[in-house]
Design an enzyme around this catalytic site. Structure first.
Site, PDB file in Angstrom:
ATOM      1  N   ASP A   1       0.843  -1.181   0.000  1.00 62.67           N
ATOM      2  CA  ASP A   1       0.000   0.000   0.000  1.00 62.67           C
ATOM      3  C   ASP A   1       0.885   1.240   0.000  1.00 62.67           C
ATOM      4  O   ASP A   1       2.106   1.149   0.030  1.00 62.67           O
ATOM      5  CB  ASP A   1      -0.945  -0.021   1.204  1.00 62.67           C
ATOM      6  CG  ASP A   1      -0.197   0.260   2.494  1.00 62.67           C
ATOM      7  OD1 ASP A   1      -0.836   0.655   3.469  1.00 62.67           O
ATOM      8  OD2 ASP A   1       1.031   0.062   2.530  1.00 62.67           O
TER       9      ASP A   1
ATOM     10  N   ASP B   1      -8.475  -7.428   1.858  1.00 62.29           N
ATOM     11  CA  ASP B   1      -7.415  -7.663   2.838  1.00 62.29           C
ATOM     12  C   ASP B   1      -7.900  -7.261   4.222  1.00 62.29           C
ATOM     13  O   ASP B   1      -8.719  -6.352   4.369  1.00 62.29           O
ATOM     14  CB  ASP B   1      -6.167  -6.843   2.492  1.00 62.29           C
ATOM     15  CG  ASP B   1      -6.362  -5.356   2.736  1.00 62.29           C
ATOM     16  OD1 ASP B   1      -6.046  -4.873   3.860  1.00 62.29           O
ATOM     17  OD2 ASP B   1      -6.870  -4.667   1.821  1.00 62.29           O
TER      18      ASP B   1
END
Lengths: 390, 393
Positions: B110, B306
């Site tokens: 990320d 996730d």
């Protein structure tokens, strides 16, 4: 479980090799000198069973106190659960195929153990707590656990602070006599009441005597005369290595040579070498765990503190001479990162590696004894250690 | 949805296509659920898939190798934490995250955008419950120094040093990490925010994402970049975000930002958003992957999601099974000598032994419980894919 001598004693020292084998199949389980790693409530800390099964031959030690009661209010007996389970500690904790050693009590855990003959109860004093259990509690646990090696119960007195650090000889003698009597009765009761489990397991006699040489000599002689003993555990309080060696030698010289002798050795590799030289065959140890908790990785003959910033960029495996799963897959830089970010995986990987290295160390000792080069191996090992390796 | 590409973007897109592509295997006739495959340089991801979160390049309490071998195809690593330790230079010198942590499968990294949020507001739970506004999380606010057009500036929790995370820098770090899928820098606005401020935040995020994309296009390095759709629970803003991001050559779409205060709001939001995302691209739901939510979002067409939820609940003594979540600390498990689930998860440990370890506060309990849940998730998602193939979802 039984033990046999494999090679005769080394000429310069009393080091020797032997092997533990299975009674029924006569299959060699592991050679000695060897380690028996301390578990915590039936699991090797941070190592799952699938990884454990990759270690070729690894003795594991179980603590009686971990299984006497399975909850904090002492109402759920471990022996009851094991009886209901029906298949022993190996299956319950998923520790097969490793041999299991049931310790009566760990020196680190208690200050004192006494026995009340009137009430047939043991009292273990542990940092302000008192744990009370009966003779039959221990016997039931032994019978339901099916461990390969079982220590006889004994009394332990460590606290000599009131006496100004001087051992009370009379008290020591009384304790030793009581221990001898307890071990005798234990063997009698176990063999009579639970014959099959007694036949399958190895009964370990505990040799005591504090720091008094004469007492130790006498106690070793009296324990060695007990029928049914399959091996010995030499109970030595934490002391300097030279004192440990002296007490070990005195004990061993009064024990039958055809039975194995064990000691506690969580201190250092030097301690193991010195005690192997005295004739000790197996070692109960939490050395890999102690190293791992401090971020050390064994790289025989050294150990490296992977917290150190020097390893931040180091892409070498933890040890260049190790083929454990950790060294095949991970680098020092990754372990340094895991330690610094407080990831629990660090402990897991270090435990696997350090246990593998520790076993390899014992293999090196076995080889040195068999090739009659133990003395040279010991000297070279000690000479190559760094100052901060101990 | 019309996408306008310049020549550079076309070249980049073709290059990435060689190493990254998405294929739809089957679309359910009953819902928007679909089974697909994402091809990455480090392996295939069968979707829908649960993505395990390895924040510091390690799963909590579990050796990621075990979970990877069991079929965990995609893992999520956190750029912000890896920036602080060991640093992108160390990971790049090791040959990338895959080599550093010895992971064979695909990795998604990320941008650090969530940390901008959490440093200001604390956890999502805290913010939803208005805890961040009463100043109980002052320690977090003091770490986030400013959010400007340039980027977000904050202090490292390790050594207090000042770090400015710009879109370009975030992408450069992710280039050093060499994950398979990367995410552009975005600002995650809190749930409780005035609309005018939300509009500003979404516009800022769009500008950041565009800058991230341009930085990525300079050197794609076989990585794919997902856009992050924002807009909070405001449908108009979500629509605007989708339209804007779809007009740029991203390789997939992540649904981020504030996703509502509860599951009901999340589902309502996704029911609006999912039909508007191009179906030929993979999509990812950020930060949501509990079992109930998975059951409800997969029929809406979500491909990957996730969360650290399975590991977190495992650490608190909760085991996933097909008959529900077991609270293993309860005394009724002390003499149940069966594995938690006969076919999914760990099969060689008994509930009794796990109960014993948990009550004794052994660290091994955390490892085994987390591992069981991780393995269970792999099987759970496999089963989900089979059900979609049979048109049962």
């Amino acid at each position: 479980m039984k033990w046999n001598v494999f090679s005769e004693q080394d000429k310069e020292t009393n080091a020797r090799t032997g092997f533990f084998s299975n009674n029924a199949a006569d299959k060699v389980i592991c050679k000695t000198p060897h380690c028996i790693l301390v578990t915590s409530r039936g699991s090797l800390p941070h190592v799952t069973n699938d990884v454990l099964s990759e270690f070729p031959c690894l003795g594991l030690q179980l603590e009686t106190f971990d299984f006497l009661w399975l909850n904090s209010n002492s109402k759920l007996k471990g022996s009851d659960i094991l009886r209901e389970f029906g298949a022993g500690m190996h299956e319950y904790c998923q520790l097969q195929p490793h041999p299991l050693y049931l310790s009566f009590v760990s020196q680190q855990q208690v200050d004192k153990i006494t026995f009340s003959a009137k009430r047939q109860q043991f009292h273990a004093y542990q940092r302000g707590n008192t744990i009370t259990f009966s003779w039959s509690d221990y016997l039931e646990l032994v019978q339901t656990s099916y461990c390969d090696m079982v220590e006889c119960p004994s009394v332990v007195t460590k606290d000599d602070s009131k006496n100004g650090g001087v051992w009370d000889s009379n008290r020591l003698q009384r304790d030793c006599e009581q221990s001898t009597q307890l071990q005798y009765e234990f063997i009698q009761q176990w063999s009579q009441q639970h014959g099959p489990s007694f036949e399958q397991s190895m009964c370990i006699g505990v040799v005591q005597g504090g720091m008094k040489e004469e007492q130790r000599r006498r106690h070793a002689q009296s324990i060695s005369q007990l029928n049914g003993i399959g091996g010995f555990y030499i109970d030595v309080l934490p002391a300097k290595l030279t004192e440990q060696q002296k007490l070990a030698s005195i004990s061993i010289s009064n024990l039958p040579p055809w039975l194995p002798r064990g000691m506690e050795a969580s201190g250092s590799l030097e301690q193991v070498l010195a005690l192997v030289g005295c004739g000790v065959d197996y070692f109960i140890s939490s050395y890999p765990y102690i190293l791992s908790t401090h971020g050390y990785a064994l790289d025989l003959p050294h150990k490296n503190n992977l917290w150190n910033i020097q390893y931040r960029n180091n892409t070498d495996p933890l040890s260049l001479h190790c083929s454990c799963p950790v060294c095949r897959r991970y680098t020092r830089a990754y372990l340094n990162h895991l330690l610094n970010t407080h990831e629990m995986l660090a402990m897991t990987l270090l435990m696997i590696h350090n246990s593998a290295q520790y076993i390899q160390f014992f293999h090196q000792i076995q080889q040195a004894i068999e090739t009659k080069t133990f003395g040279a191996f010991q000297k070279q090992f000690l000479a190559s250690r760094r100052v901060d390796d101990s | 949805m019309r996408r306008q590409f310049c020549k550079t973007a076309i070249q980049v897109e073709e290059q990435v296509k060689e190493s990254f592509r998405f294929e739809i295997i089957h679309k359910s006739s009953k819902s928007r659920a679909r089974v697909g495959r994402i091809y990455t340089p480090h392996g295939i991801i069968d979707t829908p898939a649960y993505v395990a979160v390895a924040t510091n390049a390690a799963l909590k309490h579990v050796d990621h190798r075990l979970v990877g071998d069991a079929g965990q195809q995609l893992m999520f690593c956190n750029t912000y934490h890896l920036l602080l330790h060991p640093g992108p230079a160390v990971i790049e010198a090791a040959g990338g995250l895959h080599k550093f942590m010895n992971r064979k499968g695909a990795i998604i990294t990320d941008s650090g955008g969530f940390q901008v949020f959490s440093l200001a507001h604390g956890s999502v739970y805290d913010e939803l419950n208005m805890k961040s506004r009463v100043g109980t999380n002052k320690k977090y606010t003091s770490l986030l120094l400013s959010v400007t057009e340039e980027g977000a500036t904050f202090r490292s929790y390790r050594d207090g040093s000042k770090i400015t995370l710009t879109p370009e820098y975030s992408v450069q770090i992710q280039k050093s990490l060499q994950g398979d899928i990367i995410i552009p820098l975005d600002e995650l606005p809190p749930y409780h925010m005035e609309r005018s401020k939300l509009v500003e935040s979404v516009n800022l995020t769009h500008r950041w994402e565009l800058r991230s994309l341009r930085e990525h296009q300079k050197n794609p390095k076989n990585q794919a970049m997902y856009a992050v759709i924002h807009g909070g629970v405001d449908r108009e803003l979500r629509q605007k975000s989708i339209e804007f991001l779809c007009s740029h050559p991203f390789d997939g779409f992540a649904i981020g930002g504030s996703l509502g205060k509860d599951r009901q709001e999340l589902i309502q939001l996704l029911e609006f958003v999912m039909p508007r995302i191009p179906t030929e691209y993979p999509n990812h739901l950020l930060g949501i992957a509990d079992l109930e939510s998975i059951e409800r979002v997969v029929p809406l067409g979500v491909d990957t999601m996730d969360s650290c939820y399975p590991f977190r609940v495992g650490r608190h003594g909760n085991l996933f099974t097909r008959r529900g979540v077991l609270h293993i600390s309860q005394s009724k498990y002390r003499n149940i000598f069966e594995p938690p689930d006969p076919e999914w998860g760990l099969k060689d440990v008994t509930l009794a032994y796990l109960h014993h370890l948990l009550k004794a506060r052994e660290p091994m309990a955390l490892t085994l419980l987390s591992l069981h849940n991780a393995l269970f998730m792999v099987e759970f998602m496999k089963d989900m894919r089979h059900r979609i193939l049979r048109d049962e979802i």
